[in-house]
Motif scaffolding. Structure first.
Motif, PDB file in Angstrom:
ATOM      1  N   TYR A 262      -1.406   8.428   1.024  1.00 54.34           N
ATOM      2  CA  TYR A 262      -2.511   9.162   0.392  1.00 54.34           C
ATOM      3  C   TYR A 262      -2.278  10.643   0.631  1.00 54.34           C
ATOM      4  CZ  TYR A 262      -7.239  10.680  -0.804  1.00 54.34           C
ATOM      5  OH  TYR A 262      -8.322  11.297  -1.383  1.00 54.34           O
TER       6      TYR A 262
ATOM      7  N   ASN B 234      -5.129  13.774   4.308  1.00 56.28           N
ATOM      8  CA  ASN B 234      -3.917  13.136   3.805  1.00 56.28           C
ATOM      9  C   ASN B 234      -3.480  12.096   4.834  1.00 56.28           C
ATOM     10  OD1 ASN B 234      -3.159  15.214   1.475  1.00 56.28           O
ATOM     11  ND2 ASN B 234      -3.769  16.386   3.275  1.00 56.28           N
TER      12      ASN B 234
ATOM     13  N   ALA C  18      -8.740   5.926   3.345  1.00 54.51           N
ATOM     14  CA  ALA C  18      -8.178   6.771   2.289  1.00 54.51           C
ATOM     15  C   ALA C  18      -8.757   6.397   0.930  1.00 54.51           C
ATOM     16  CB  ALA C  18      -6.652   6.638   2.269  1.00 54.51           C
ATOM     17  N   GLU C  19      -8.935   5.097   0.676  1.00 52.76           N
ATOM     18  CA  GLU C  19      -9.515   4.668  -0.600  1.00 52.76           C
ATOM     19  C   GLU C  19     -10.983   5.076  -0.706  1.00 52.76           C
ATOM     20  OE1 GLU C  19      -8.646   0.498  -0.740  1.00 52.76           O
ATOM     21  OE2 GLU C  19      -6.574   0.824  -1.400  1.00 52.76           O
TER      22      GLU C  19
ATOM     23  N   TYR D 168       0.833  -1.201   0.000  1.00 54.25           N
ATOM     24  CA  TYR D 168       0.000   0.000   0.000  1.00 54.25           C
ATOM     25  C   TYR D 168       0.865   1.248   0.000  1.00 54.25           C
ATOM     26  CZ  TYR D 168      -4.062  -2.899   1.040  1.00 54.25           C
ATOM     27  OH  TYR D 168      -5.074  -3.822   0.978  1.00 54.25           O
ATOM     28  N   LYS D 169       0.302   2.326  -0.534  1.00 57.22           N
ATOM     29  CA  LYS D 169       1.023   3.587  -0.656  1.00 57.22           C
ATOM     30  C   LYS D 169       0.433   4.621   0.315  1.00 57.22           C
ATOM     31  CE  LYS D 169       1.848   2.537  -5.529  1.00 57.22           C
ATOM     32  NZ  LYS D 169       1.621   2.952  -6.933  1.00 57.22           N
TER      33      LYS D 169
ATOM     34  N   LYS E 141      -3.944  11.666  -4.204  1.00 62.15           N
ATOM     35  CA  LYS E 141      -3.235  10.651  -4.984  1.00 62.15           C
ATOM     36  C   LYS E 141      -2.565   9.655  -4.043  1.00 62.15           C
ATOM     37  CE  LYS E 141      -2.340  13.961  -8.706  1.00 62.15           C
ATOM     38  NZ  LYS E 141      -1.297  14.649  -9.529  1.00 62.15           N
ATOM     39  N   PHE E 142      -2.062   8.578  -4.615  1.00 63.07           N
ATOM     40  CA  PHE E 142      -1.437   7.517  -3.833  1.00 63.07           C
ATOM     41  C   PHE E 142       0.037   7.383  -4.230  1.00 63.07           C
ATOM     42  CE2 PHE E 142      -5.933   6.496  -3.644  1.00 63.07           C
ATOM     43  CZ  PHE E 142      -6.110   6.139  -2.307  1.00 63.07           C
TER      44      PHE E 142
ATOM     45  N   GLY F 160      -9.156  16.449  -3.124  1.00 62.90           N
ATOM     46  CA  GLY F 160      -7.812  16.006  -2.790  1.00 62.90           C
ATOM     47  C   GLY F 160      -7.117  16.997  -1.872  1.00 62.90           C
TER      48      GLY F 160
ATOM     49  N   ILE G  97      -5.825   2.972   5.528  1.00 64.53           N
ATOM     50  CA  ILE G  97      -5.665   2.928   4.070  1.00 64.53           C
ATOM     51  C   ILE G  97      -7.024   2.685   3.411  1.00 64.53           C
ATOM     52  CG2 ILE G  97      -4.576   1.674   2.180  1.00 64.53           C
ATOM     53  CD1 ILE G  97      -2.251   1.082   4.177  1.00 64.53           C
TER      54      ILE G  97
ATOM     55  N   ALA H  91     -10.887   8.740  -1.588  1.00 63.15           N
ATOM     56  CA  ALA H  91     -10.459   8.958  -2.975  1.00 63.15           C
ATOM     57  C   ALA H  91     -11.568   8.679  -3.977  1.00 63.15           C
ATOM     58  CB  ALA H  91      -9.250   8.083  -3.287  1.00 63.15           C
TER      59      ALA H  91
END
Length: 302
Positions: A14, A214, A200-201, A11-12, A18-19, A210, A197, A204
């Motif tokens: 946020y 964060n 965050a998805e 996972y990235k 964006k990721f 955006g 996460i 998004a």
């Protein structure tokens, strides 16, 4: 019979809607919480190990988004945040599984936590056009004037998410920050980042602009000091400093005082700081903690 190879996730972060990967290129393993039946760690995924540069990038994104978010009507913010709850409801199965793995809960208890988290988000969304009447007011003065006090957002808020309550606690500290027009940089639970996460998805794929929220994953002790001392962060919620490995919340408060941040302390005192119980219905204290009061005088007409 063929055997299927697991698709192992990395996972990235946020940031700014964006990721991105962490600029450091680092990641760390996330494992399931031990249960009575299983004590051997079970791999869940890799999470990005955010750096101070990632935290600074998140602050830049939050600052850029803040005027537009604060300038939206209260009704619009409420509708946008309600949409997040709708997306969370649609992703219930994943949220339940990740809460089970993160907190070592049974399926039934995880279902209850997810329901409470969605309800909590809706509860705060409903306050978007109501809190000014409750927290503001018309002040009596001796003279032919109206004297009106009105709450306004503080700006950019750094939030240390609770370490143990990975979803309900997370929602309980993020929603009251953004409902009033603040934007935030969230440091997710170090050992239980997957529900953050997931959130965050959900953000998004909803209507939240955006940069409003964060999410940075990684070591709280590494990221928190840079947010506490950052001069473009207006306030910090230290809730997640309780039980965070290697974090002394008093040091963070001292760093925040150097640039006159608003500080919301964790529960308890000193080394006895504890994570609060997020199950009861909250009051407006977390919302009001990140508001400024503007008082306006206006002459009465004849």
């Amino acid at each position: 019979m063929s055997t299927r190879v697991d698709v192992r996730k990395t996972y990235k972060l946020y940031i700014g809607g964006k990721f991105p990967r962490s600029e450091s290129g680092r990641s760390y393993e996330v494992t399931a919480a031990p249960t009575g039946r299983r004590s051997t760690p079970r791999f869940l995924a890799n999470a990005a190990q955010g750096s101070r540069k990632d935290a600074r990038d998140a602050v830049v994104a939050a600052r850029k988004a803040q005027p537009g978010w604060a300038g939206a009507t209260a009704y619009n913010r409420g509708q946008v945040l309600y949409r997040v709850a709708e997306v969370m409801e649609g992703r219930r199965a994943q949220l339940v599984q990740d809460v089970r793995d993160a907190e070592g809960l049974t399926a039934a208890r995880a279902e209850g936590v997810v329901s409470a988290a969605i309800d909590r988000w809706v509860w705060y969304a409903g306050w978007s056009d109501k809190y000014p009447q409750v927290l503001g007011g018309l002040n009596p003065v001796a003279g032919p004037y109206f004297d009106i006090s009105a709450p306004e957002p503080t700006g950019v808020v750094a939030v240390l998410a609770p370490q143990a309550s990975s979803l309900l606690g997370l929602v309980s500290v993020v929603a009251p920050v953004v409902v009033s027009g603040n934007t935030c940089v969230v440091v997710a639970s170090q050992d239980r980042p997957l529900p953050a996460i997931d959130l965050a998805e959900c953000l998004a794929t909803s209507d939240v602009p955006g940069g409003v929220v964060n999410v940075v994953t990684g070591r709280t002790a590494e990221i928190a000091p840079w947010l506490a001392s950052h001069r473009d962060v207006n306030a910090i919620d230290l809730t997640g400093a309780a039980d965070a490995d290697g974090v002394d919340w008093a040091d963070l408060e001292i760093a925040a005082a150097d640039n006159l941040k608003r500080v919301l302390r964790p529960g308890g005192t000193g080394a006895e700081a504890v994570e609060p119980d997020f199950a009861p219905v909250p009051d407006l204290s977390r919302l009001s903690a990140f508001l400024e009061t503007k008082t306006v005088w206006h002459p009465k007409g004849r």
